[in-house]
Scaffold this motif. Sequence first.
Motif, short mmCIF file in Angstrom:
data_model
loop_
_atom_site.label_atom_id
_atom_site.label_comp_id
_atom_site.label_asym_id
_atom_site.label_seq_id
_atom_site.Cartn_x
_atom_site.Cartn_y
_atom_site.Cartn_z
N THR A 196 -15.55 -96.40 34.43
CA THR A 196 -14.69 -95.93 35.50
C THR A 196 -14.54 -94.42 35.50
O THR A 196 -14.28 -93.83 36.53
N SER A 197 -14.69 -93.79 34.34
CA SER A 197 -14.58 -92.34 34.29
C SER A 197 -15.59 -91.78 33.30
O SER A 197 -15.91 -92.40 32.29
N ALA A 198 -16.09 -90.61 33.62
CA ALA A 198 -17.09 -89.98 32.78
C ALA A 198 -16.42 -89.31 31.59
O ALA A 198 -15.36 -88.70 31.73
N GLN A 199 -17.04 -89.44 30.43
CA GLN A 199 -16.54 -88.80 29.22
C GLN A 199 -16.87 -87.32 29.26
O GLN A 199 -17.64 -86.86 30.09
N ALA A 200 -16.30 -86.57 28.32
CA ALA A 200 -16.59 -85.14 28.23
C ALA A 200 -18.06 -84.94 27.86
O ALA A 200 -18.72 -85.83 27.34
N CYS A 201 -18.55 -83.76 28.12
CA CYS A 201 -19.95 -83.42 27.83
C CYS A 201 -20.25 -83.62 26.35
O CYS A 201 -19.51 -83.13 25.49
N PRO A 202 -21.35 -84.32 26.02
CA PRO A 202 -21.68 -84.54 24.62
C PRO A 202 -22.18 -83.27 23.91
O PRO A 202 -22.17 -83.20 22.70
N LYS A 203 -22.58 -82.25 24.66
CA LYS A 203 -23.09 -81.02 24.05
C LYS A 203 -22.02 -79.97 23.85
O LYS A 203 -21.96 -79.32 22.82
N CYS A 204 -21.16 -79.76 24.87
CA CYS A 204 -20.19 -78.67 24.76
C CYS A 204 -18.74 -79.12 24.91
O CYS A 204 -17.83 -78.33 24.69
N GLY A 205 -18.49 -80.35 25.34
CA GLY A 205 -17.12 -80.85 25.46
C GLY A 205 -16.43 -80.54 26.78
O GLY A 205 -15.28 -80.90 26.97
N ALA A 206 -17.13 -79.91 27.70
CA ALA A 206 -16.54 -79.59 29.01
C ALA A 206 -16.44 -80.85 29.86
O ALA A 206 -17.13 -81.84 29.60
N PRO A 207 -15.61 -80.85 30.89
CA PRO A 207 -15.51 -82.02 31.77
C PRO A 207 -16.82 -82.29 32.51
O PRO A 207 -17.61 -81.38 32.76
N ALA A 208 -17.02 -83.54 32.86
CA ALA A 208 -18.22 -83.95 33.60
C ALA A 208 -17.95 -83.91 35.10
O ALA A 208 -16.81 -84.08 35.53
#
Length: 66
Positions: free
Chosen positions: A10-22
Amino acid sequence: MSISPTTPATSAQACPKCGAPAEPQKAGSNRYWVQCSKFGKNGNCNAISQQGSSKKEAIANWNKLR
């Protein structure tokens, strides 16, 4: 935490590389993908998911990047 294939994303997780929002993106009538909010002009992260035919599929593809 692992997401099972039968659980709808239902919602995208934070970026796996830098942690920024998707950020979900759309092109045309049925091409969706998710990319890091620091992708391209907004920064220097290059995380991007595979395309999906629906928003839910694109978010599931993004969440698999971890």
